[in-house]
Scaffold this active site. Structure first.
Site, PDB file in Angstrom:
ATOM      1  CG  HIS A 150       0.637  -0.823  12.188  1.00 31.28           C
ATOM      2  ND1 HIS A 150       0.254  -0.365  10.962  1.00 31.28           N
ATOM      3  CD2 HIS A 150       0.589  -2.167  12.086  1.00 31.28           C
ATOM      4  CE1 HIS A 150       0.046  -1.383  10.135  1.00 31.28           C
ATOM      5  NE2 HIS A 150       0.256  -2.485  10.800  1.00 31.28           N
ATOM      6  CG  ASP A 160       0.178  -7.961   6.515  1.00 28.67           C
ATOM      7  OD1 ASP A 160      -0.813  -7.620   7.171  1.00 28.67           O
ATOM      8  OD2 ASP A 160       1.315  -7.496   6.748  1.00 28.67           O
ATOM      9  CG  HIS A 209       6.134  -8.288   8.001  1.00 29.56           C
ATOM     10  ND1 HIS A 209       5.495  -8.919   6.959  1.00 29.56           N
ATOM     11  CD2 HIS A 209       5.206  -7.479   8.565  1.00 29.56           C
ATOM     12  CE1 HIS A 209       4.234  -8.502   6.898  1.00 29.56           C
ATOM     13  NE2 HIS A 209       4.029  -7.636   7.860  1.00 29.56           N
ATOM     14  CG  HIS A 258      -0.730  -0.635   2.392  1.00 28.57           C
ATOM     15  ND1 HIS A 258       0.175  -0.126   3.243  1.00 28.57           N
ATOM     16  CD2 HIS A 258      -1.208  -1.758   2.971  1.00 28.57           C
ATOM     17  CE1 HIS A 258       0.254  -0.905   4.307  1.00 28.57           C
ATOM     18  NE2 HIS A 258      -0.563  -1.898   4.162  1.00 28.57           N
ATOM     19  CE1 TYR A 303       7.342  -4.106   8.525  1.00 26.66           C
ATOM     20  CE2 TYR A 303       7.610  -3.102  10.677  1.00 26.66           C
ATOM     21  CZ  TYR A 303       6.945  -3.967   9.834  1.00 26.66           C
ATOM     22  OH  TYR A 303       5.887  -4.693  10.315  1.00 26.66           O
ATOM     23  CD  GLU A 333      -2.164  -4.095   7.737  1.00 25.72           C
ATOM     24  OE1 GLU A 333      -1.390  -3.859   8.670  1.00 25.72           O
ATOM     25  OE2 GLU A 333      -2.219  -3.402   6.693  1.00 25.72           O
TER      26      GLU A 333
HETATM   27 FE1  FEO Z   1       0.061  -4.517  10.034  1.00 25.31          FE
HETATM   28 FE2  FEO Z   1       2.113  -6.819   8.718  1.00 25.31          FE
HETATM   29  O1  FEO Z   1       0.462  -6.019   9.066  1.00 25.31           O
END
Ligand code: FEO
Length: 404
Positions: free
Chosen positions: A146, A82, A226, A24, A193, A80
């Site tokens: 977040h 992902d 991640h 995004h 990031y 979220e």
């Molecule tokens: Fe806030 Fe990696 O999703």
């Protein structure tokens, strides 16, 4: 598609996404990973899932350890997509006894998947969950880090913090641990990031770090959702977050600009010359060739941001307008600011850039430089002077031992 063991009976079972190049609006040139973790004890527990389309990879890794139907608890540290895109498929397949999440997590899960009958189990901060004789989890609420639902899970016996999005980076790799990858690449991606996802939440990061330190949790590993797992040096990323969340300045300057017929570019180069005269390290970042998310990576620690744009149709060139909107959303603070640009007949761009920087509480140290059409020698000398002024302000800030 093997799982990777973090410690006895704790495995990484996530997925590596080598393809994604846009998150995004955040450019992810090195891809990313969706990390999920499996803990084996009397109650088998899966922490987080993966993006839609990667479920087969997750399940394949789990099957290398255990029949997925034996998973009892499914922990959702973050809703979220992902990390939860494959959740309906996973729930369907494993039929978990409990879906463990924060209070806001339950609300968000319901609003995403419209399954009020899923076996939600809301945990409260500090609550302990015994998985069996060898594994105990507890939970730390990290609301707005977040998303409102975000939380961390901590595995007491193994001293592993499953930190959801925090402490991660978008980096696809065959390696899973911090000691296995190039440190420069790792820290660049971790910086990018933070700059593009967490800058806005820096005050919350600051409070969270203080809170976690006060809890005196022994920490062998940080396992984010991640990128790589910090096992050799988790302190390295905590120290970096401690710097970033207080907007510590590196004393450098950025000249971020766009140009139409090179007049604003000539001004940018002269300003850079003034910075050079003062011995200031700087970068010239033309928005035509630098992606806004890479530019934000530099903005994170910069001491000064000097914006340049010509006037187009009484406004800004679209790339600068977009960049300002993006930067304003992330709200970096503690910067010296200045603006410049060429114009033909109206010349609003400098004022617009000054307004945007004022709204971000940048310390504007110059009213801004405007040049009609093409700058001549004297006007370029004024740009050099602007570079001197910004450079001197950075030197003064350094001498005063404060950021800007
Ligand atoms: Fe806030 Fe990696 O999703």
């Amino acid at each position: 598609m093997r799982p990777v063991e973090l410690s006895k009976n704790v495995y990484w079972v996530g997925a590596v996404d080598w393809l994604t190049r846009d998150f995004h609006g955040y450019s992810t040139e090195r891809g990313t990973t969706y990390n999920a973790y499996l803990i084996i004890d009397e109650k088998v527990t899966l922490i987080d899932t993966v993006k839609s389309g990667y479920c087969h990879e997750l399940m394949h890794r789990i099957r290398n350890i255990i029949d997925p139907k034996k998973i009892d608890y499914l922990i959702v540290n973050h809703v979220e997509m992902d990390h939860s895109g494959s959740l309906p498929q996973v729930v369907q397949e494993i039929q978990p006894e409990k879906i463990i999440c924060s209070k806001m997590g339950q609300k968000a899960l319901t609003q995403h998947f419209h399954q009020p009958d899923w076996p939600y189990h809301v945990v409260t901060p500090g609550e302990e969950l015994r998985l069996g004789p060898n594994k105990t989890l507890s939970f730390v609420e990290t609301r707005m880090l977040h998303w409102p639902d975000s939380m961390f899970s901590y595995l007491k016996e193994d001293q592993i913090l499953f930190s959801s999005d925090a402490f991660g980076e978008h980096l696809a790799s065959s390696e899973r641990f911090d000691d296995e990858v190039n440190q420069d690449v790792l820290m660049h991606e971790a910086t990018k990031y933070y700059a593009n996802i967490l800058t806005l939440y820096s005050p919350i990061v600051k409070k969270l770090i203080a809170q976690v330190e006060a809890m005196h949790l022994p920490l062998k590993m940080i396992a984010p959702d991640h990128g790589i797992i910090w096992r050799k040096n988790p302190k390295k990323i905590i120290d970096a977050y401690s710097r970033w969340c207080v907007n510590e300045s590196n004393g450098k300057a950025l000249v971020i600009y766009d140009s139409m017929w090179h007049s604003t570019e000539m001004m940018a180069k002269s300003i850079a010359g003034g910075l050079q005269d003062k011995g200031i390290s700087y970068k010239l970042l033309n928005l035509q060739v630098n992606h806004h998310s890479e530019v934000m990576c530099d903005v994170l620690e910069a001491g000064a941001v000097i914006l340049g744009c010509p006037t187009l149709n009484n406004g800004l060139l679209p790339r600068m307008a977009g960049f300002l909107m993006y930067m304003r959303g992330l709200r970096p603070t503690n910067k010296i600011g200045a603006a410049f640009g060429s114009y033909g007949w109206s010349g609003e761009a400098v004022k617009l850039m000054n307004t945007a920087m004022s709204e971000m509480n940048f310390r504007l140290i110059h009213p801004g430089l405007r040049v009609q059409y093409v700058p001549e020698h004297g006007q370029l000398q004024e740009c050099v002077e602007l570079g001197h002024i910004v450079g001197q302000a950075l030197l003064d800030a350094k001498a005063g031992n404060k950021a800007v």
